[in-house]
Design a protein around this motif. Structure first.
Motif, short mmCIF file in Angstrom:
data_model
loop_
_atom_site.label_atom_id
_atom_site.label_comp_id
_atom_site.label_asym_id
_atom_site.label_seq_id
_atom_site.Cartn_x
_atom_site.Cartn_y
_atom_site.Cartn_z
N VAL A 37 0.84 -1.19 0.00
CA VAL A 37 0.00 0.00 0.00
C VAL A 37 0.88 1.25 0.00
CG1 VAL A 37 -1.66 1.33 1.37
CG2 VAL A 37 -2.00 -1.13 1.03
N ARG A 38 1.95 1.23 0.78
CA ARG A 38 2.87 2.37 0.80
C ARG A 38 3.45 2.64 -0.59
NH1 ARG A 38 8.10 2.34 4.57
NH2 ARG A 38 8.67 0.73 3.08
N ALA A 39 3.81 1.59 -1.31
CA ALA A 39 4.34 1.76 -2.67
C ALA A 39 3.30 2.41 -3.58
CB ALA A 39 4.79 0.41 -3.23
N HIS A 45 -1.35 7.11 -5.49
CA HIS A 45 -2.67 6.63 -5.07
C HIS A 45 -2.97 7.13 -3.66
CE1 HIS A 45 -3.14 3.68 -8.39
NE2 HIS A 45 -1.82 3.72 -8.36
N ALA A 46 -4.22 7.36 -3.37
CA ALA A 46 -4.63 7.84 -2.05
C ALA A 46 -5.33 6.71 -1.29
CB ALA A 46 -5.57 9.03 -2.18
N LEU A 47 -5.17 6.72 0.03
CA LEU A 47 -5.88 5.78 0.88
C LEU A 47 -7.36 6.13 0.90
CD1 LEU A 47 -3.61 5.54 4.04
CD2 LEU A 47 -4.24 3.66 2.53
N LEU A 48 -8.21 5.12 0.85
CA LEU A 48 -9.64 5.32 1.01
C LEU A 48 -10.14 4.69 2.30
CD1 LEU A 48 -10.86 4.71 -2.66
CD2 LEU A 48 -10.31 6.88 -1.52
N THR A 49 -9.36 3.77 2.86
CA THR A 49 -9.65 3.21 4.18
C THR A 49 -8.39 3.30 5.02
OG1 THR A 49 -9.10 0.93 3.55
CG2 THR A 49 -11.42 1.60 3.36
N HIS A 50 -8.57 3.41 6.31
CA HIS A 50 -7.42 3.49 7.21
C HIS A 50 -6.73 2.13 7.25
CE1 HIS A 50 -4.93 4.18 10.70
NE2 HIS A 50 -5.29 5.46 10.67
N PRO A 51 -5.40 2.12 7.18
CA PRO A 51 -4.67 0.84 7.19
C PRO A 51 -4.82 0.04 8.48
CG PRO A 51 -3.27 2.62 6.43
CD PRO A 51 -4.52 3.25 6.93
N ASP A 77 -0.13 11.57 -1.93
CA ASP A 77 -1.04 12.26 -1.01
C ASP A 77 -0.38 12.31 0.36
OD1 ASP A 77 -3.84 13.22 -0.26
OD2 ASP A 77 -3.62 11.48 1.04
N ALA A 78 -0.14 13.51 0.88
CA ALA A 78 0.60 13.68 2.13
C ALA A 78 -0.09 13.01 3.31
CB ALA A 78 0.83 15.16 2.41
N GLU A 79 -1.40 13.15 3.40
CA GLU A 79 -2.13 12.54 4.52
C GLU A 79 -2.05 11.01 4.45
OE1 GLU A 79 -6.61 12.37 6.43
OE2 GLU A 79 -6.13 13.95 5.02
N SER A 80 -2.16 10.46 3.25
CA SER A 80 -2.04 9.02 3.08
C SER A 80 -0.64 8.54 3.45
CB SER A 80 -2.35 8.62 1.63
OG SER A 80 -3.70 8.86 1.31
N GLU A 81 0.37 9.32 3.09
CA GLU A 81 1.74 8.95 3.44
C GLU A 81 1.94 8.88 4.95
OE1 GLU A 81 5.02 10.14 0.23
OE2 GLU A 81 4.07 11.90 1.15
N VAL A 82 1.42 9.86 5.66
CA VAL A 82 1.55 9.87 7.13
C VAL A 82 0.81 8.67 7.73
CG1 VAL A 82 0.90 11.12 9.22
CG2 VAL A 82 1.92 12.35 7.30
N LEU A 83 -0.40 8.42 7.26
CA LEU A 83 -1.18 7.30 7.79
C LEU A 83 -0.50 5.96 7.56
CD1 LEU A 83 -4.84 8.29 6.85
CD2 LEU A 83 -3.89 8.06 9.14
#
Length: 129
Positions: A37-39, A45-51, A77-83
């Motif tokens: 998912v990180r790759a 790509h952006a997260l749509l669900t929390h990991p 997506d910065a927020e997705s990267e942090v999550l």
């Protein structure tokens, strides 16, 4: 076609959704799913669900399904990267690699993960994604 992709190591998710949605299934560890998912996130790509969705901690289940946007954006997506980075850190902090899940409870963990991602799929489908 749906505007999302499911990354999973859960054979039940593959069985139930694999012919209807874009499901990327691999028989790998929970951590490997997070790394995959990180790759995707790093490629836009952006997260749509929390990991780490649900109340099951990564040290309790070997199965994980994560929904991401099917199309990549121009940048990560910065927020997705942090999550995803925080999720990987949590996994590494709480999980012991030598833990073995008995086959008797593996199906239960698959079902719990399936119900979590099924709720997200239902929401995304209702919203026209």
């Amino acid at each position: 076609m749906a505007s999302f992709r499911i990354i999973t190591n859960n054979p039940l998710v593959k069985e139930k959704f694999g012919t209807v949605y874009d499901v990327e299934y691999e028989d790998v560890s929970y951590k490997e799913i997070l790394l995959q998912v990180r790759a995707y996130i790093q490629s836009g790509h952006a997260l749509l669900t929390h990991p780490l969705s649900g109340s099951i901690k990564p040290n309790e289940t070997p199965y994980k399904s994560v929904m991401i946007a099917a199309a990549a954006g121009p940048a990560a997506d910065a927020e997705s990267e942090v999550l995803i980075e925080n999720s990987i850190l949590s996994y590494e902090t709480f999980t012991h690699p030598e833990r073995i899940v008995p086959a008797a409870v593996a199906a239960d963990y698959q079902y719990v993960d399936f119900t979590l991602i099924a709720g997200a799929v239902e929401s995304a489908s209702r919203l026209g994604h």
